[in-house]
Design a protein around this motif. Structure first.
Motif, PDB file in Angstrom:
ATOM      1  N   GLY A 179      76.765  37.801  -0.565  1.00 50.81           N
ATOM      2  CA  GLY A 179      75.897  38.882  -0.991  1.00 50.81           C
ATOM      3  C   GLY A 179      74.690  38.403  -1.778  1.00 50.81           C
ATOM      4  O   GLY A 179      74.470  37.201  -1.949  1.00 50.81           O
ATOM      5  N   SER A 180      73.917  39.382  -2.249  1.00 49.55           N
ATOM      6  CA  SER A 180      72.674  39.087  -2.967  1.00 49.55           C
ATOM      7  C   SER A 180      72.599  39.888  -4.252  1.00 49.55           C
ATOM      8  O   SER A 180      73.165  40.975  -4.354  1.00 49.55           O
ATOM      9  CB  SER A 180      71.460  39.445  -2.096  1.00 49.55           C
ATOM     10  N   LEU A 181      71.892  39.337  -5.210  1.00 41.63           N
ATOM     11  CA  LEU A 181      71.548  40.022  -6.449  1.00 41.63           C
ATOM     12  C   LEU A 181      70.153  39.592  -6.866  1.00 41.63           C
ATOM     13  O   LEU A 181      69.723  38.477  -6.556  1.00 41.63           O
ATOM     14  CB  LEU A 181      72.525  39.672  -7.578  1.00 41.63           C
ATOM     15  N   SER A 208      72.135  22.735  -6.320  1.00 42.53           N
ATOM     16  CA  SER A 208      73.224  23.655  -5.963  1.00 42.53           C
ATOM     17  C   SER A 208      72.725  25.029  -5.508  1.00 42.53           C
ATOM     18  O   SER A 208      73.483  25.776  -4.876  1.00 42.53           O
ATOM     19  CB  SER A 208      74.180  23.816  -7.145  1.00 42.53           C
ATOM     20  N   VAL A 209      71.483  25.372  -5.816  1.00 43.63           N
ATOM     21  CA  VAL A 209      70.970  26.702  -5.454  1.00 43.63           C
ATOM     22  C   VAL A 209      69.756  26.630  -4.536  1.00 43.63           C
ATOM     23  O   VAL A 209      69.268  27.671  -4.076  1.00 43.63           O
ATOM     24  CB  VAL A 209      70.612  27.534  -6.711  1.00 43.63           C
ATOM     25  N   LYS A 210      69.290  25.428  -4.265  1.00 42.12           N
ATOM     26  CA  LYS A 210      68.088  25.268  -3.442  1.00 42.12           C
ATOM     27  C   LYS A 210      68.283  25.912  -2.076  1.00 42.12           C
ATOM     28  O   LYS A 210      69.318  25.726  -1.432  1.00 42.12           O
ATOM     29  CB  LYS A 210      67.779  23.783  -3.307  1.00 42.12           C
ATOM     30  N   GLY A 211      67.286  26.682  -1.648  1.00 44.09           N
ATOM     31  CA  GLY A 211      67.366  27.360  -0.369  1.00 44.09           C
ATOM     32  C   GLY A 211      68.052  28.714  -0.425  1.00 44.09           C
ATOM     33  O   GLY A 211      67.990  29.484   0.538  1.00 44.09           O
ATOM     34  N   SER A 237      72.982  34.628  -0.464  1.00 43.47           N
ATOM     35  CA  SER A 237      74.109  33.808   0.003  1.00 43.47           C
ATOM     36  C   SER A 237      74.966  33.344  -1.168  1.00 43.47           C
ATOM     37  O   SER A 237      75.311  32.163  -1.283  1.00 43.47           O
ATOM     38  CB  SER A 237      73.581  32.598   0.785  1.00 43.47           C
ATOM     39  N   LEU A 238      75.315  34.276  -2.011  1.00 47.78           N
ATOM     40  CA  LEU A 238      76.050  33.926  -3.234  1.00 47.78           C
ATOM     41  C   LEU A 238      77.440  33.395  -2.927  1.00 47.78           C
ATOM     42  O   LEU A 238      78.100  33.822  -1.953  1.00 47.78           O
ATOM     43  CB  LEU A 238      76.130  35.130  -4.158  1.00 47.78           C
ATOM     44  N   LYS A 239      77.858  32.447  -3.760  1.00 48.74           N
ATOM     45  CA  LYS A 239      79.157  31.794  -3.616  1.00 48.74           C
ATOM     46  C   LYS A 239      79.976  32.011  -4.895  1.00 48.74           C
ATOM     47  O   LYS A 239      79.398  32.230  -5.971  1.00 48.74           O
ATOM     48  CB  LYS A 239      78.958  30.294  -3.420  1.00 48.74           C
ATOM     49  N   THR A 292      73.203  37.851 -18.618  1.00 47.54           N
ATOM     50  CA  THR A 292      73.745  38.875 -17.731  1.00 47.54           C
ATOM     51  C   THR A 292      74.815  38.228 -16.853  1.00 47.54           C
ATOM     52  O   THR A 292      74.618  37.135 -16.313  1.00 47.54           O
ATOM     53  CB  THR A 292      72.635  39.541 -16.894  1.00 47.54           C
ATOM     54  N   GLN A 293      75.956  38.882 -16.751  1.00 46.54           N
ATOM     55  CA  GLN A 293      77.101  38.313 -16.045  1.00 46.54           C
ATOM     56  C   GLN A 293      76.954  38.509 -14.542  1.00 46.54           C
ATOM     57  O   GLN A 293      76.700  39.638 -14.074  1.00 46.54           O
ATOM     58  CB  GLN A 293      78.401  38.978 -16.520  1.00 46.54           C
ATOM     59  N   VAL A 294      77.130  37.430 -13.804  1.00 49.21           N
ATOM     60  CA  VAL A 294      77.189  37.475 -12.346  1.00 49.21           C
ATOM     61  C   VAL A 294      78.569  36.994 -11.927  1.00 49.21           C
ATOM     62  O   VAL A 294      78.985  35.895 -12.304  1.00 49.21           O
ATOM     63  CB  VAL A 294      76.098  36.596 -11.708  1.00 49.21           C
ATOM     64  N   THR A 295      79.267  37.827 -11.168  1.00 50.25           N
ATOM     65  CA  THR A 295      80.589  37.475 -10.680  1.00 50.25           C
ATOM     66  C   THR A 295      80.597  37.596  -9.165  1.00 50.25           C
ATOM     67  O   THR A 295      80.261  38.668  -8.624  1.00 50.25           O
ATOM     68  CB  THR A 295      81.672  38.385 -11.282  1.00 50.25           C
ATOM     69  N   VAL A 296      80.935  36.498  -8.504  1.00 48.17           N
ATOM     70  CA  VAL A 296      80.986  36.479  -7.044  1.00 48.17           C
ATOM     71  C   VAL A 296      82.450  36.336  -6.631  1.00 48.17           C
ATOM     72  O   VAL A 296      83.071  35.296  -6.851  1.00 48.17           O
ATOM     73  CB  VAL A 296      80.155  35.329  -6.462  1.00 48.17           C
ATOM     74  N   SER A 297      82.971  37.399  -6.072  1.00 52.79           N
ATOM     75  CA  SER A 297      84.397  37.420  -5.750  1.00 52.79           C
ATOM     76  C   SER A 297      84.667  38.464  -4.686  1.00 52.79           C
ATOM     77  O   SER A 297      84.000  39.508  -4.638  1.00 52.79           O
ATOM     78  CB  SER A 297      85.210  37.741  -7.002  1.00 52.79           C
TER      79      SER A 297
END
Length: 114
Positions: free
Chosen positions: A16-18, A63-66, A85-87, A108-113
């Motif tokens: 997903g995206s944020l 780790s985030v390039k692209g 393309s969140l991991k 700000t909290q980002v949770t990818v799950s």
């Protein structure tokens, strides 16, 4: 005084995206480079992306390039981080920072799950 307020975090599924935002006040925003950092539990704070004052130079962690794009709107005193393309490894608290200064937002909290 300088104030940085991040927003836009949340829970998102892998892939997903944020879009994170950082509202800056108390400084002449257009004169400063800006950074996004992140910190995951038990890990050191990591520099994710940088942008110079006039937005003609950007750099990213490998780790985030692209996948991530840093941008800014100097007319609105705003900094952004588009994250695609969140991991699960992207899960962290994300902070904006004035380059070379000890000015930080609350994060700000980002949770990818799934």
């Amino acid at each position: 005084q300088v104030q940085l307020v991040e927003s836009g975090g949340g829970l998102v599924q892998p892939g997903g995206s944020l879009r994170l935002s950082c509202a800056a006040s108390g400084l002449t925003f257009s004169l400063y480079g800006m950074n996004w950092y992140r910190q995951a539990p038990g890990r050191e704070r990591e520099l994710v992306a940088q942008i110079n004052s006039v937005a003609n130079s950007r750099s990213y962690a490998d780790s985030v390039k692209g996948r991530f794009t840093i941008s800014r709107d100097n007319a609105k005193n705003m900094l952004y981080l588009q994250m695609n393309s969140l991991k699960p490894d992207d899960t962290a608290v994300y902070y904006c920072n004035v380059d070379n200064y000890n000015y930080w937002g609350q994060g700000t909290q980002v949770t990818v799950s799934s």
